[in-house]
Design an enzyme around this catalytic site. Structure first.
Site, PDB file in Angstrom:
ATOM      1  N   SER A 194      -4.131   3.886   3.129  1.00  0.00           N
ATOM      2  CA  SER A 194      -3.955   2.770   4.053  1.00  0.00           C
ATOM      3  C   SER A 194      -3.359   1.557   3.338  1.00  0.00           C
ATOM      4  O   SER A 194      -2.241   1.620   2.843  1.00  0.00           O
ATOM      5  CB  SER A 194      -5.307   2.445   4.710  1.00  0.00           C
ATOM      6  OG  SER A 194      -5.160   1.549   5.773  1.00  0.00           O
ATOM      7  N   HIS A 247      -7.513   8.380  10.655  1.00  0.00           N
ATOM      8  CA  HIS A 247      -7.114   7.459   9.588  1.00  0.00           C
ATOM      9  C   HIS A 247      -8.021   7.546   8.359  1.00  0.00           C
ATOM     10  O   HIS A 247      -7.568   7.294   7.236  1.00  0.00           O
ATOM     11  CB  HIS A 247      -7.133   6.024  10.137  1.00  0.00           C
ATOM     12  CG  HIS A 247      -6.498   5.017   9.240  1.00  0.00           C
ATOM     13  ND1 HIS A 247      -5.140   4.926   9.053  1.00  0.00           N
ATOM     14  CD2 HIS A 247      -7.040   4.041   8.451  1.00  0.00           C
ATOM     15  CE1 HIS A 247      -4.859   3.950   8.209  1.00  0.00           C
ATOM     16  NE2 HIS A 247      -6.000   3.392   7.822  1.00  0.00           N
TER      17      HIS A 247
END
Length: 397
Positions: free
Chosen positions: A165, A370
Protein backbone atom coordinates in the site's frame (compact mmCIF):
# COMPACT_ATOMS: atom_id res chain seq x y z
CA UNK A 1 -23.26 5.79 4.82
CA UNK A 2 -23.75 8.42 7.52
CA UNK A 3 -26.53 6.36 9.10
CA UNK A 4 -24.21 3.36 9.26
CA UNK A 5 -21.39 5.49 10.70
CA UNK A 6 -23.70 6.99 13.32
CA UNK A 7 -24.90 3.52 14.30
CA UNK A 8 -21.31 2.28 14.54
CA UNK A 9 -20.28 5.20 16.76
CA UNK A 10 -23.31 4.73 19.02
CA UNK A 11 -22.67 1.03 19.49
CA UNK A 12 -18.96 1.75 19.98
CA UNK A 13 -19.63 4.23 22.78
CA UNK A 14 -22.07 1.90 24.53
CA UNK A 15 -19.77 -1.11 24.18
CA UNK A 16 -16.71 0.83 25.34
CA UNK A 17 -18.52 1.89 28.51
CA UNK A 18 -19.55 -1.69 29.15
CA UNK A 19 -16.12 -3.27 28.71
CA UNK A 20 -14.18 -0.42 30.34
CA UNK A 21 -10.53 0.10 29.54
CA UNK A 22 -8.90 -3.26 29.06
CA UNK A 23 -5.27 -3.60 30.04
CA UNK A 24 -2.69 -5.06 27.67
CA UNK A 25 -2.85 -8.20 29.80
CA UNK A 26 -6.28 -8.83 28.28
CA UNK A 27 -4.82 -9.10 24.76
CA UNK A 28 -3.90 -12.50 23.25
CA UNK A 29 -0.19 -13.35 23.42
CA UNK A 30 0.76 -12.11 19.96
CA UNK A 31 -1.33 -9.00 20.54
CA UNK A 32 0.94 -8.07 23.45
CA UNK A 33 4.21 -8.53 21.54
CA UNK A 34 5.98 -5.75 19.64
CA UNK A 35 7.93 -6.31 16.42
CA UNK A 36 11.00 -7.48 18.28
CA UNK A 37 8.91 -9.87 20.37
CA UNK A 38 7.09 -11.27 17.35
CA UNK A 39 10.25 -11.81 15.29
CA UNK A 40 11.97 -13.42 18.28
CA UNK A 41 9.03 -15.70 19.03
CA UNK A 42 9.09 -17.00 15.47
CA UNK A 43 12.77 -17.78 15.41
CA UNK A 44 14.53 -14.62 14.24
CA UNK A 45 15.63 -12.27 17.04
CA UNK A 46 16.12 -9.00 15.17
CA UNK A 47 18.87 -6.43 15.24
CA UNK A 48 17.48 -2.93 15.78
CA UNK A 49 18.92 0.14 14.10
CA UNK A 50 17.87 3.72 14.79
CA UNK A 51 18.40 5.80 11.68
CA UNK A 52 18.16 9.60 11.65
CA UNK A 53 16.75 11.24 8.54
CA UNK A 54 18.02 14.41 6.93
CA UNK A 55 15.19 16.32 8.63
CA UNK A 56 16.03 14.60 11.95
CA UNK A 57 13.23 12.08 12.46
CA UNK A 58 14.40 8.94 14.27
CA UNK A 59 13.27 5.68 12.66
CA UNK A 60 13.44 2.14 14.02
CA UNK A 61 14.58 -0.44 11.46
CA UNK A 62 14.81 -4.18 12.20
CA UNK A 63 17.06 -6.76 10.56
CA UNK A 64 16.40 -10.49 10.46
CA UNK A 65 19.79 -11.73 9.22
CA UNK A 66 19.57 -14.70 6.88
CA UNK A 67 22.19 -17.35 6.25
CA UNK A 68 22.45 -16.74 2.52
CA UNK A 69 24.32 -14.13 0.53
CA UNK A 70 21.37 -12.82 -1.42
CA UNK A 71 20.57 -9.16 -1.94
CA UNK A 72 18.93 -7.66 1.17
CA UNK A 73 15.13 -7.44 1.14
CA UNK A 74 13.51 -4.30 2.58
CA UNK A 75 9.84 -4.31 3.67
CA UNK A 76 7.88 -1.05 3.92
CA UNK A 77 4.44 -0.88 5.51
CA UNK A 78 1.22 0.94 4.69
CA UNK A 79 -0.72 3.92 6.06
CA UNK A 80 -1.15 4.03 9.86
CA UNK A 81 0.78 0.77 10.04
CA UNK A 82 4.12 -0.47 11.35
CA UNK A 83 6.54 -3.36 11.02
CA UNK A 84 4.17 -5.39 13.22
CA UNK A 85 1.93 -5.90 10.20
CA UNK A 86 4.44 -8.12 8.40
CA UNK A 87 4.96 -10.43 11.39
CA UNK A 88 1.47 -11.05 12.74
CA UNK A 89 0.98 -14.29 10.82
CA UNK A 90 3.92 -15.78 12.65
CA UNK A 91 5.61 -18.69 10.90
CA UNK A 92 3.62 -18.14 7.71
CA UNK A 93 4.29 -14.38 7.52
CA UNK A 94 6.36 -13.37 4.51
CA UNK A 95 9.44 -11.97 6.33
CA UNK A 96 9.71 -15.06 8.57
CA UNK A 97 9.24 -17.32 5.53
CA UNK A 98 12.01 -15.53 3.64
CA UNK A 99 14.33 -15.40 6.66
CA UNK A 100 13.83 -19.16 7.07
CA UNK A 101 15.02 -19.57 3.49
CA UNK A 102 18.16 -17.59 4.25
CA UNK A 103 17.30 -14.13 2.90
CA UNK A 104 18.65 -11.04 4.67
CA UNK A 105 15.37 -9.39 5.69
CA UNK A 106 14.97 -5.76 6.79
CA UNK A 107 11.76 -4.19 8.17
CA UNK A 108 11.37 -0.41 8.00
CA UNK A 109 9.17 1.91 10.04
CA UNK A 110 8.39 5.23 8.40
CA UNK A 111 7.84 8.34 10.51
CA UNK A 112 4.95 8.82 12.91
CA UNK A 113 4.02 5.30 13.98
CA UNK A 114 4.51 3.67 17.39
CA UNK A 115 8.19 2.95 16.66
CA UNK A 116 9.05 6.27 15.02
CA UNK A 117 7.30 8.81 17.20
CA UNK A 118 10.62 10.51 17.78
CA UNK A 119 12.66 13.46 16.54
CA UNK A 120 15.95 15.02 17.62
CA UNK A 121 14.25 18.33 18.47
CA UNK A 122 10.48 18.14 17.99
CA UNK A 123 8.20 16.69 20.68
CA UNK A 124 5.26 14.81 19.11
CA UNK A 125 3.10 15.61 22.15
CA UNK A 126 3.63 19.37 22.11
CA UNK A 127 4.97 20.38 18.68
CA UNK A 128 2.41 20.27 15.84
CA UNK A 129 5.33 20.66 13.42
CA UNK A 130 6.30 17.05 14.17
CA UNK A 131 3.12 15.90 12.38
CA UNK A 132 3.55 18.08 9.31
CA UNK A 133 4.38 15.20 6.97
CA UNK A 134 2.75 12.94 4.40
CA UNK A 135 3.94 10.09 2.22
CA UNK A 136 5.99 12.72 0.38
CA UNK A 137 8.41 13.20 3.28
CA UNK A 138 8.50 9.44 3.84
CA UNK A 139 9.64 8.95 0.26
CA UNK A 140 11.94 11.95 0.13
CA UNK A 141 13.63 11.63 3.54
CA UNK A 142 12.82 8.29 5.22
CA UNK A 143 13.51 5.91 2.36
CA UNK A 144 16.91 7.37 1.39
CA UNK A 145 18.07 7.17 5.02
CA UNK A 146 16.82 3.60 5.38
CA UNK A 147 18.17 2.42 2.03
CA UNK A 148 21.57 3.95 2.74
CA UNK A 149 21.61 2.19 6.12
CA UNK A 150 20.83 -1.20 4.58
CA UNK A 151 23.39 -0.85 1.81
CA UNK A 152 26.09 0.46 4.15
CA UNK A 153 25.54 -2.34 6.66
CA UNK A 154 25.44 -5.12 4.07
CA UNK A 155 27.91 -3.83 1.50
CA UNK A 156 25.33 -4.52 -1.22
CA UNK A 157 25.01 -2.24 -4.24
CA UNK A 158 21.22 -2.43 -4.29
CA UNK A 159 18.30 -4.07 -2.53
CA UNK A 160 15.00 -5.76 -3.23
CA UNK A 161 11.98 -3.81 -1.98
CA UNK A 162 8.64 -5.29 -0.94
CA UNK A 163 6.05 -2.66 -0.17
CA UNK A 164 2.42 -2.81 0.88
CA UNK A 165 0.00 0.00 0.00
CA UNK A 166 1.63 3.28 1.13
CA UNK A 167 4.84 1.26 1.29
CA UNK A 168 4.79 1.48 -2.52
CA UNK A 169 3.68 5.11 -2.80
CA UNK A 170 6.87 6.19 -1.06
CA UNK A 171 8.98 4.51 -3.77
CA UNK A 172 7.16 6.42 -6.52
CA UNK A 173 7.99 9.62 -4.62
CA UNK A 174 11.59 8.49 -4.19
CA UNK A 175 12.10 7.55 -7.83
CA UNK A 176 10.45 10.75 -9.04
CA UNK A 177 12.03 13.25 -6.65
CA UNK A 178 15.40 11.58 -6.00
CA UNK A 179 16.02 9.60 -9.20
CA UNK A 180 19.56 8.70 -8.19
CA UNK A 181 17.98 6.09 -5.89
CA UNK A 182 16.36 4.19 -8.76
CA UNK A 183 19.57 2.24 -9.31
CA UNK A 184 19.65 1.23 -5.63
CA UNK A 185 16.43 -0.80 -5.99
CA UNK A 186 16.88 -3.91 -8.12
CA UNK A 187 13.13 -4.54 -8.05
CA UNK A 188 10.09 -3.18 -6.19
CA UNK A 189 7.50 -5.87 -5.47
CA UNK A 190 4.44 -3.65 -5.06
CA UNK A 191 1.64 -5.34 -3.12
CA UNK A 192 -1.65 -3.42 -3.39
CA UNK A 193 0.03 -0.52 -5.26
CA UNK A 194 -1.13 2.92 -4.14
CA UNK A 195 -0.77 6.09 -6.18
CA UNK A 196 -4.02 7.06 -7.89
CA UNK A 197 -7.25 7.14 -5.89
CA UNK A 198 -9.56 7.91 -8.79
CA UNK A 199 -11.79 4.84 -8.89
CA UNK A 200 -12.27 3.78 -5.28
CA UNK A 201 -15.88 2.91 -4.41
CA UNK A 202 -17.72 4.23 -1.34
CA UNK A 203 -17.06 4.84 1.48
CA UNK A 204 -13.55 5.99 0.48
CA UNK A 205 -14.77 7.91 -2.59
CA UNK A 206 -17.49 9.56 -0.51
CA UNK A 207 -14.97 10.66 2.10
CA UNK A 208 -12.65 11.96 -0.64
CA UNK A 209 -15.39 14.29 -1.86
CA UNK A 210 -15.45 15.83 1.61
CA UNK A 211 -11.69 16.50 1.65
CA UNK A 212 -11.95 20.33 2.00
CA UNK A 213 -14.41 19.99 4.89
CA UNK A 214 -12.33 17.34 6.66
CA UNK A 215 -9.15 19.39 6.17
CA UNK A 216 -10.74 22.49 7.69
CA UNK A 217 -12.25 20.52 10.55
CA UNK A 218 -8.90 18.93 11.46
CA UNK A 219 -7.23 22.35 11.36
CA UNK A 220 -9.93 24.04 13.45
CA UNK A 221 -9.83 21.27 16.06
CA UNK A 222 -6.01 21.15 16.11
CA UNK A 223 -5.94 17.43 15.34
CA UNK A 224 -2.52 16.37 14.10
CA UNK A 225 -1.94 12.74 15.10
CA UNK A 226 -4.07 10.02 13.55
CA UNK A 227 -5.02 6.98 15.66
CA UNK A 228 -1.73 6.75 17.51
CA UNK A 229 -1.32 4.61 20.61
CA UNK A 230 -1.54 7.65 22.90
CA UNK A 231 -4.65 9.13 21.27
CA UNK A 232 -8.11 8.48 22.70
CA UNK A 233 -9.45 7.05 19.43
CA UNK A 234 -6.36 4.89 19.00
CA UNK A 235 -6.74 3.44 22.49
CA UNK A 236 -10.45 2.79 21.98
CA UNK A 237 -9.76 1.13 18.64
CA UNK A 238 -7.15 -1.24 20.05
CA UNK A 239 -9.25 -2.23 23.04
CA UNK A 240 -12.68 -2.37 21.48
CA UNK A 241 -11.63 -4.19 18.32
CA UNK A 242 -9.88 -6.84 20.41
CA UNK A 243 -13.11 -7.86 22.18
CA UNK A 244 -14.25 -11.29 20.95
CA UNK A 245 -17.26 -11.26 18.59
CA UNK A 246 -18.21 -7.62 19.25
CA UNK A 247 -14.85 -6.25 18.09
CA UNK A 248 -14.85 -8.35 14.93
CA UNK A 249 -18.41 -7.29 14.10
CA UNK A 250 -17.91 -3.58 14.69
CA UNK A 251 -14.37 -3.16 13.43
CA UNK A 252 -14.15 -5.91 10.83
CA UNK A 253 -17.56 -5.83 9.19
CA UNK A 254 -18.35 -2.26 10.23
CA UNK A 255 -15.17 -0.44 9.22
CA UNK A 256 -12.43 -2.57 7.69
CA UNK A 257 -14.22 -4.63 5.07
CA UNK A 258 -16.23 -1.74 3.55
CA UNK A 259 -12.95 0.12 2.98
CA UNK A 260 -10.57 -2.64 1.84
CA UNK A 261 -12.87 -5.40 0.55
CA UNK A 262 -14.56 -8.20 2.44
CA UNK A 263 -12.72 -11.50 2.88
CA UNK A 264 -13.59 -12.97 6.29
CA UNK A 265 -12.21 -16.41 5.49
CA UNK A 266 -8.71 -14.90 5.30
CA UNK A 267 -9.12 -12.68 8.35
CA UNK A 268 -10.76 -14.97 10.89
CA UNK A 269 -12.10 -13.69 14.25
CA UNK A 270 -9.35 -15.35 16.28
CA UNK A 271 -6.64 -13.62 14.25
CA UNK A 272 -8.51 -10.32 14.47
CA UNK A 273 -7.98 -10.36 18.24
CA UNK A 274 -4.22 -10.47 17.65
CA UNK A 275 -4.42 -7.89 14.89
CA UNK A 276 -6.45 -5.24 16.71
CA UNK A 277 -3.80 -4.31 19.32
CA UNK A 278 -1.28 -3.71 16.51
CA UNK A 279 -3.33 -1.79 13.97
CA UNK A 280 -3.64 1.13 13.61
CA UNK A 281 -0.09 2.05 14.56
CA UNK A 282 -0.54 5.80 14.10
CA UNK A 283 0.45 8.49 11.61
CA UNK A 284 -0.25 12.13 10.84
CA UNK A 285 -3.68 13.40 9.85
CA UNK A 286 -2.22 15.04 6.74
CA UNK A 287 -0.91 11.65 5.58
CA UNK A 288 -4.50 10.51 5.17
CA UNK A 289 -5.55 13.87 3.77
CA UNK A 290 -2.86 13.62 1.09
CA UNK A 291 -4.44 10.42 -0.25
CA UNK A 292 -7.89 11.99 -0.07
CA UNK A 293 -6.55 14.96 -2.03
CA UNK A 294 -5.35 12.63 -4.77
CA UNK A 295 -8.89 11.29 -5.05
CA UNK A 296 -10.49 14.72 -4.77
CA UNK A 297 -8.16 16.54 -7.19
CA UNK A 298 -7.73 13.52 -9.51
CA UNK A 299 -4.00 13.98 -9.76
CA UNK A 300 -1.03 12.27 -8.12
CA UNK A 301 0.77 15.34 -6.83
CA UNK A 302 2.46 16.76 -3.78
CA UNK A 303 0.35 17.97 -0.87
CA UNK A 304 -1.98 20.88 -1.62
CA UNK A 305 -1.56 23.48 1.13
CA UNK A 306 -3.78 26.03 -0.60
CA UNK A 307 -2.76 28.43 -3.36
CA UNK A 308 -1.11 31.02 -1.11
CA UNK A 309 1.04 28.54 0.82
CA UNK A 310 1.70 26.54 -2.34
CA UNK A 311 3.18 29.66 -3.90
CA UNK A 312 5.61 29.99 -1.00
CA UNK A 313 6.59 26.32 -0.94
CA UNK A 314 6.43 25.33 -4.60
CA UNK A 315 6.59 28.72 -6.33
CA UNK A 316 3.30 27.76 -7.91
CA UNK A 317 -0.35 27.99 -6.93
CA UNK A 318 -0.72 24.27 -7.68
CA UNK A 319 1.32 21.47 -6.10
CA UNK A 320 3.79 19.77 -8.48
CA UNK A 321 2.68 16.53 -10.10
CA UNK A 322 4.96 13.56 -9.52
CA UNK A 323 6.86 12.70 -12.69
CA UNK A 324 6.38 8.95 -12.78
CA UNK A 325 8.39 8.60 -15.98
CA UNK A 326 11.45 9.23 -13.78
CA UNK A 327 10.69 6.12 -11.68
CA UNK A 328 12.93 3.78 -13.65
CA UNK A 329 13.45 1.02 -11.06
CA UNK A 330 11.95 -2.35 -12.13
CA UNK A 331 8.48 -2.70 -10.59
CA UNK A 332 6.21 -5.72 -10.18
CA UNK A 333 2.56 -4.73 -9.62
CA UNK A 334 0.28 -7.05 -7.65
CA UNK A 335 -3.40 -6.09 -7.90
CA UNK A 336 -6.62 -7.71 -6.67
CA UNK A 337 -10.17 -7.48 -8.00
CA UNK A 338 -11.67 -7.21 -4.50
CA UNK A 339 -9.30 -4.44 -3.37
CA UNK A 340 -11.57 -1.48 -2.62
CA UNK A 341 -8.72 0.89 -1.70
CA UNK A 342 -6.23 0.16 -4.49
CA UNK A 343 -8.67 -0.60 -7.28
CA UNK A 344 -7.67 -2.48 -10.43
CA UNK A 345 -8.65 0.56 -12.48
CA UNK A 346 -6.29 2.78 -10.49
CA UNK A 347 -3.47 0.25 -10.70
CA UNK A 348 -3.97 0.24 -14.48
CA UNK A 349 -3.51 4.03 -14.55
CA UNK A 350 -0.31 3.62 -12.56
CA UNK A 351 0.84 0.79 -14.80
CA UNK A 352 0.57 3.00 -17.88
CA UNK A 353 2.54 5.81 -16.21
CA UNK A 354 5.47 3.75 -14.93
CA UNK A 355 8.22 3.14 -17.54
CA UNK A 356 9.62 -0.13 -16.18
CA UNK A 357 6.83 -2.50 -15.08
CA UNK A 358 8.41 -5.94 -15.32
CA UNK A 359 5.54 -8.02 -13.94
CA UNK A 360 1.81 -7.60 -13.44
CA UNK A 361 -0.43 -9.94 -11.50
CA UNK A 362 -4.17 -9.72 -11.07
CA UNK A 363 -4.48 -12.09 -8.16
CA UNK A 364 -6.23 -15.30 -9.22
CA UNK A 365 -8.05 -15.39 -5.88
CA UNK A 366 -11.08 -13.31 -6.83
CA UNK A 367 -11.89 -12.09 -3.32
CA UNK A 368 -8.32 -11.16 -2.38
CA UNK A 369 -8.57 -7.72 -0.78
CA UNK A 370 -6.24 -4.85 0.19
CA UNK A 371 -4.91 -6.41 3.40
CA UNK A 372 -4.76 -10.09 2.44
CA UNK A 373 -1.24 -9.45 1.15
CA UNK A 374 0.01 -9.02 4.73
CA UNK A 375 -2.71 -10.55 6.92
CA UNK A 376 -4.19 -13.28 4.71
CA UNK A 377 -4.48 -16.68 6.42
CA UNK A 378 -3.48 -18.62 3.28
CA UNK A 379 -1.47 -15.95 1.44
CA UNK A 380 1.39 -18.42 1.22
CA UNK A 381 -0.72 -20.38 -1.28
CA UNK A 382 -1.97 -17.68 -3.65
CA UNK A 383 0.63 -14.93 -3.22
CA UNK A 384 4.06 -16.24 -2.23
CA UNK A 385 4.62 -18.36 -5.37
CA UNK A 386 4.33 -15.20 -7.49
CA UNK A 387 6.66 -13.28 -5.19
CA UNK A 388 9.12 -16.14 -5.51
CA UNK A 389 9.09 -15.65 -9.29
CA UNK A 390 10.40 -12.13 -8.79
CA UNK A 391 12.90 -13.17 -6.13
CA UNK A 392 14.27 -15.97 -8.26
CA UNK A 393 14.66 -13.57 -11.16
CA UNK A 394 16.11 -10.56 -9.34
CA UNK A 395 17.38 -11.89 -6.03
CA UNK A 396 18.57 -15.51 -6.22
CA UNK A 397 20.17 -16.90 -3.08
Amino acid sequence: MWTSLSLWLTVTIITTKQIGYMSTEDFPEDGELDSIGLATKYGHPPIQYNVITEDEYILAVYRLPGKGNGTPILFTHGLMDSTDTFLMRGNTSLPITLANKGYDVWLANTRGNRYTRSHRHLDPDTDPAFWNFTFHEMGYYDLPAIIDLVLNETGAKNLTAIGHSQGNTVYYVLGSERPEYNSKVNVLIALAPMAYVHNTPPPVSTIAKLTPIITKLAKDLNIYELLGDTTVLGQISHKLCSVPVIGYTLCGYGLLYPSVGSDPTELEPEFFQNLAPHYPGGSSVVSLLHYLQVGYRKTFAQYDHGSETNQKIYNSSEPPVYQLDRVTMPIALFAAANDRFSSVADVEILRKQLPNVVYYLLNPRLICNHVDYVWGRTASNYLYPHINIMLNRYNPL
